[in-house]
Write a protein that holds these residues in place. Structure first.
Motif, mmCIF file in Angstrom:
data_model
loop_
_atom_site.group_PDB
_atom_site.id
_atom_site.type_symbol
_atom_site.label_atom_id
_atom_site.label_comp_id
_atom_site.label_asym_id
_atom_site.label_seq_id
_atom_site.Cartn_x
_atom_site.Cartn_y
_atom_site.Cartn_z
ATOM 1 N N MET A 273 0.831 -1.200 0.000
ATOM 2 C CA MET A 273 0.000 0.000 0.000
ATOM 3 C C MET A 273 0.868 1.254 0.000
ATOM 4 S SD MET A 273 -2.494 -1.137 3.158
ATOM 5 C CE MET A 273 -1.109 -1.769 4.129
ATOM 6 N N VAL A 274 0.351 2.310 -0.584
ATOM 7 C CA VAL A 274 0.843 3.649 -0.296
ATOM 8 C C VAL A 274 -0.186 4.280 0.631
ATOM 9 C CG1 VAL A 274 1.398 5.933 -1.183
ATOM 10 C CG2 VAL A 274 2.102 3.903 -2.458
ATOM 11 N N ILE A 275 0.273 4.741 1.792
ATOM 12 C CA ILE A 275 -0.593 5.390 2.771
ATOM 13 C C ILE A 275 -0.321 6.890 2.715
ATOM 14 C CG2 ILE A 275 -1.326 5.477 5.177
ATOM 15 C CD1 ILE A 275 -1.666 2.730 3.917
ATOM 16 N N PHE A 276 -1.379 7.642 2.498
ATOM 17 C CA PHE A 276 -1.276 9.099 2.405
ATOM 18 C C PHE A 276 -1.866 9.722 3.668
ATOM 19 C CE2 PHE A 276 -1.930 7.325 -1.812
ATOM 20 C CZ PHE A 276 -0.902 7.872 -2.544
ATOM 21 N N LYS A 277 -1.037 10.475 4.384
ATOM 22 C CA LYS A 277 -1.571 11.341 5.435
ATOM 23 C C LYS A 277 -1.448 12.766 4.919
ATOM 24 C CE LYS A 277 -1.016 8.948 9.888
ATOM 25 N NZ LYS A 277 -2.361 9.055 10.442
ATOM 26 N N ASN A 278 -2.504 13.216 4.272
ATOM 27 C CA ASN A 278 -2.461 14.525 3.641
ATOM 28 C C ASN A 278 -2.618 15.644 4.666
ATOM 29 O OD1 ASN A 278 -2.176 13.920 0.753
ATOM 30 N ND2 ASN A 278 -4.084 12.791 1.050
ATOM 31 N N PRO A 279 -2.101 16.831 4.360
ATOM 32 C CA PRO A 279 -2.143 17.936 5.317
ATOM 33 C C PRO A 279 -3.550 18.214 5.824
ATOM 34 C CG PRO A 279 -0.753 18.497 3.443
ATOM 35 C CD PRO A 279 -1.422 17.199 3.106
ATOM 36 N N ARG A 280 -3.679 18.292 7.131
ATOM 37 C CA ARG A 280 -4.907 18.657 7.839
ATOM 38 C C ARG A 280 -6.000 17.596 7.793
ATOM 39 N NH1 ARG A 280 -3.358 22.519 11.301
ATOM 40 N NH2 ARG A 280 -2.057 24.075 10.260
ATOM 41 N N ILE A 281 -5.995 16.749 6.772
ATOM 42 C CA ILE A 281 -7.077 15.777 6.607
ATOM 43 C C ILE A 281 -6.644 14.359 6.948
ATOM 44 C CG2 ILE A 281 -6.639 15.295 4.164
ATOM 45 C CD1 ILE A 281 -9.635 15.166 3.729
ATOM 46 N N GLY A 282 -5.337 14.078 6.991
ATOM 47 C CA GLY A 282 -4.854 12.719 7.246
ATOM 48 C C GLY A 282 -5.322 12.182 8.586
ATOM 49 N N GLY A 283 -5.951 11.003 8.573
ATOM 50 C CA GLY A 283 -6.628 10.498 9.754
ATOM 51 C C GLY A 283 -5.745 9.760 10.738
ATOM 52 N N GLU A 284 -6.281 9.570 11.931
ATOM 53 C CA GLU A 284 -5.640 8.826 12.998
ATOM 54 C C GLU A 284 -5.769 7.327 12.745
ATOM 55 O OE1 GLU A 284 -7.778 9.065 16.638
ATOM 56 O OE2 GLU A 284 -6.030 8.534 17.881
ATOM 57 N N GLU B 96 4.064 16.152 14.322
ATOM 58 C CA GLU B 96 3.043 17.069 13.829
ATOM 59 C C GLU B 96 2.257 16.505 12.651
ATOM 60 O OE1 GLU B 96 5.883 18.844 16.288
ATOM 61 O OE2 GLU B 96 6.300 17.953 14.323
ATOM 62 N N ASN B 97 2.919 15.716 11.778
ATOM 63 C CA ASN B 97 2.193 15.215 10.603
ATOM 64 C C ASN B 97 1.787 13.747 10.705
ATOM 65 O OD1 ASN B 97 4.529 13.771 9.993
ATOM 66 N ND2 ASN B 97 5.030 14.928 8.149
ATOM 67 N N GLY B 98 1.954 13.151 11.895
ATOM 68 C CA GLY B 98 1.396 11.820 12.110
ATOM 69 C C GLY B 98 2.387 10.685 12.050
ATOM 70 N N CYS B 99 3.563 10.839 12.657
ATOM 71 C CA CYS B 99 4.526 9.736 12.700
ATOM 72 C C CYS B 99 3.990 8.602 13.578
ATOM 73 C CB CYS B 99 5.877 10.213 13.231
ATOM 74 S SG CYS B 99 5.894 10.645 14.982
ATOM 75 N N HIS C 131 -3.464 11.956 13.889
ATOM 76 C CA HIS C 131 -3.914 12.797 12.788
ATOM 77 C C HIS C 131 -2.749 13.649 12.277
ATOM 78 C CE1 HIS C 131 -8.230 12.061 13.177
ATOM 79 N NE2 HIS C 131 -8.069 12.121 14.485
ATOM 80 N N ASN C 132 -2.803 13.988 11.011
ATOM 81 C CA ASN C 132 -1.871 14.975 10.460
ATOM 82 C C ASN C 132 -2.482 16.355 10.658
ATOM 83 O OD1 ASN C 132 -0.128 16.593 9.056
ATOM 84 N ND2 ASN C 132 -0.217 15.427 7.145
ATOM 85 N N LYS C 133 -1.962 17.071 11.612
ATOM 86 C CA LYS C 133 -2.475 18.408 11.921
ATOM 87 C C LYS C 133 -1.622 19.509 11.313
ATOM 88 C CE LYS C 133 -4.407 16.754 16.298
ATOM 89 N NZ LYS C 133 -4.421 16.920 17.772
ATOM 90 N N SER C 134 -0.668 19.119 10.498
ATOM 91 C CA SER C 134 0.284 20.076 9.936
ATOM 92 C C SER C 134 -0.097 20.466 8.512
ATOM 93 C CB SER C 134 1.694 19.471 9.941
ATOM 94 O OG SER C 134 1.817 18.519 8.892
ATOM 95 N N ASN C 135 0.735 21.285 7.931
ATOM 96 C CA ASN C 135 0.562 21.682 6.532
ATOM 97 C C ASN C 135 1.434 20.854 5.598
ATOM 98 O OD1 ASN C 135 -1.323 23.804 7.002
ATOM 99 N ND2 ASN C 135 0.368 25.095 7.740
ATOM 100 N N LYS C 136 2.064 19.804 6.118
ATOM 101 C CA LYS C 136 2.943 18.958 5.313
ATOM 102 C C LYS C 136 2.382 17.538 5.243
ATOM 103 C CE LYS C 136 7.219 21.482 6.300
ATOM 104 N NZ LYS C 136 8.618 21.377 6.796
ATOM 105 N N SER C 137 2.507 16.930 4.089
ATOM 106 C CA SER C 137 2.028 15.556 3.923
ATOM 107 C C SER C 137 2.983 14.583 4.617
ATOM 108 C CB SER C 137 1.906 15.205 2.443
ATOM 109 O OG SER C 137 3.149 15.353 1.779
ATOM 110 N N ARG C 138 2.463 13.370 4.893
ATOM 111 C CA ARG C 138 3.260 12.302 5.486
ATOM 112 C C ARG C 138 2.908 11.008 4.761
ATOM 113 N NH1 ARG C 138 2.066 7.894 9.440
ATOM 114 N NH2 ARG C 138 1.618 7.242 7.307
#
Length: 335
Positions: free
Chosen positions: A138-149, A179-182, A247-254
């Motif tokens: 899989m590629v898992i996207f934690k996009n800025p502000r919307i990436g889930g827990e 900040e971005n969901g490590c 959650h990704n609460k930042s402005n950067k993707s993870r």
């Protein structure tokens, strides 16, 4: 040249249940994987997307055909908050996808080449695997502000084998920070806790959790350690170690790439791995490790004794093999 883990790395993995190896792959590798992932997202047709939603939480069982039949395909799963009640995107398409999977290692040449490199084969060998099989890529996207827990879980809940053999290979394609969901790990929890539940098919076209242990304890919040990782880091994840991400609460993707590995050779001669019986949720597991007319077998990582490597599916993707759905934390390793 020994391409496997050093004795010190193997000891740390066995003690902690995870191991982060920095600079395991290059920035160019990460960019190549991300570029292809974005091309696939750009290329799927929103008009034909089924606009379905699923989760593996005990309250919201995954019962979606697009998930259950995704083990040998490439399918797209949206962030829970990416669509409104009518199925319309409320965020740009390029940041709407939570993940895509589960056969990138089979069907996409870029991911296939990356997933079968000699150094990964060396790690599998140093971990004691005799007939390692790759599945659930899989590629898992934690996009800025919307990436889930992703709540605390064990990968072996979803990739159950007897005896336990699941391990996750988790590749940081970008810097992963608090900040971005490590990820967070409960160090050593693979030795303190069993696998108390399984996520299985229920026989009626849906899924459910079943309890294997009564009144099983969970790690406390204080047991978790934050594990930031730089782009280029490989994290090995024991199937029984408890881990989570926020959650990704930042402005950067993870964004990360991951696949899982299970043992294809039962340690007792003459017995087969009770691995992926028909109850396991993902088809690559549910179909067993032999060839099937319905699902593609989990791909060989390497074969001992010089036998042929890589028996499995085709090396191309047809448009009919790409499906979309809507998801939350729906499977093991979805960090």
């Amino acid at each position: 040249m020994d391409l496997g883990l050093t004795p010190e790395q193997l000891h740390q993995f066995n003690e902690d249940g995870f191991l982060a190896i920095e600079d395991f792959f290059t920035v160019e590798d990460a960019q190549k994987l991300l570029k292809r992932a974005r091309e696939l997202i750009d290329g799927f047709d929103l008009e034909t997307h089924p606009k379905t939603k699923f989760s593996t939480s005990r309250e919201n069982h995954v019962g979606d055909d697009y998930f259950l039949n995704s083990g040998d395909k490439i399918r797209f799963f949206f962030e829970e908050n990416a669509l409104d009640a009518d199925g319309n995107l409320v965020v740009p398409k390029e940041v709407s996808v939570n993940k895509m999977g589960h056969a990138l290692h089979e069907l996409e040449p870029v991911f296939r080449e990356f997933s079968t490199r000699d150094r990964l084969k060396g790690i599998a060998k140093s971990l004691g695997y005799k007939d390692p099989r790759v599945l659930q890529s899989m590629v898992i996207f934690k996009n800025p502000r919307i990436g889930g827990e992703v709540p605390p879980h064990q990968d072996s809940t979803f990739l159950y084998t007897d005896p336990p053999s699941a391990i996750g290979f988790w590749f940081a394609l970008e810097d992963c920070t608090p900040e971005n969901g490590c990820m967070w790990f409960a160090k050593g929890s693979h030795k303190r806790y069993g696998v108390p539940t399984r996520f299985v098919r229920d026989g009626n076209g849906g899924t459910k959790h079943i309890d294997l242990e009564e009144d099983a304890a969970d790690p406390s919040k204080e047991e978790y350690t934050c594990v930031p990782t730089k782009a280029g880091t490989l994290v090995l994840i024991h199937g029984q170690v408890q881990h989570k991400s926020s959650h990704n609460k930042s402005n950067k993707s993870r964004n990360i790439y991951t696949f899982h590995m299970i043992e294809g050779q039962y340690p007792v001669p003459g017995r087969q791995l009770a691995a992926a019986d028909a109850r396991n949720a993902l088809p690559a597991a549910a179909g067993g490790l032999r060839r099937s007319t319905q699902v593609r077998p989990a791909r060989f990582f390497f074969r001992m004794g010089g036998r042929r490597e890589g028996r499995g599916g085709p090396n191309t993707v047809s448009s009919a093999g790409i499906r979309m759905s809507r998801a939350r934390d729906d499977c093991g390793g979805c960090e």
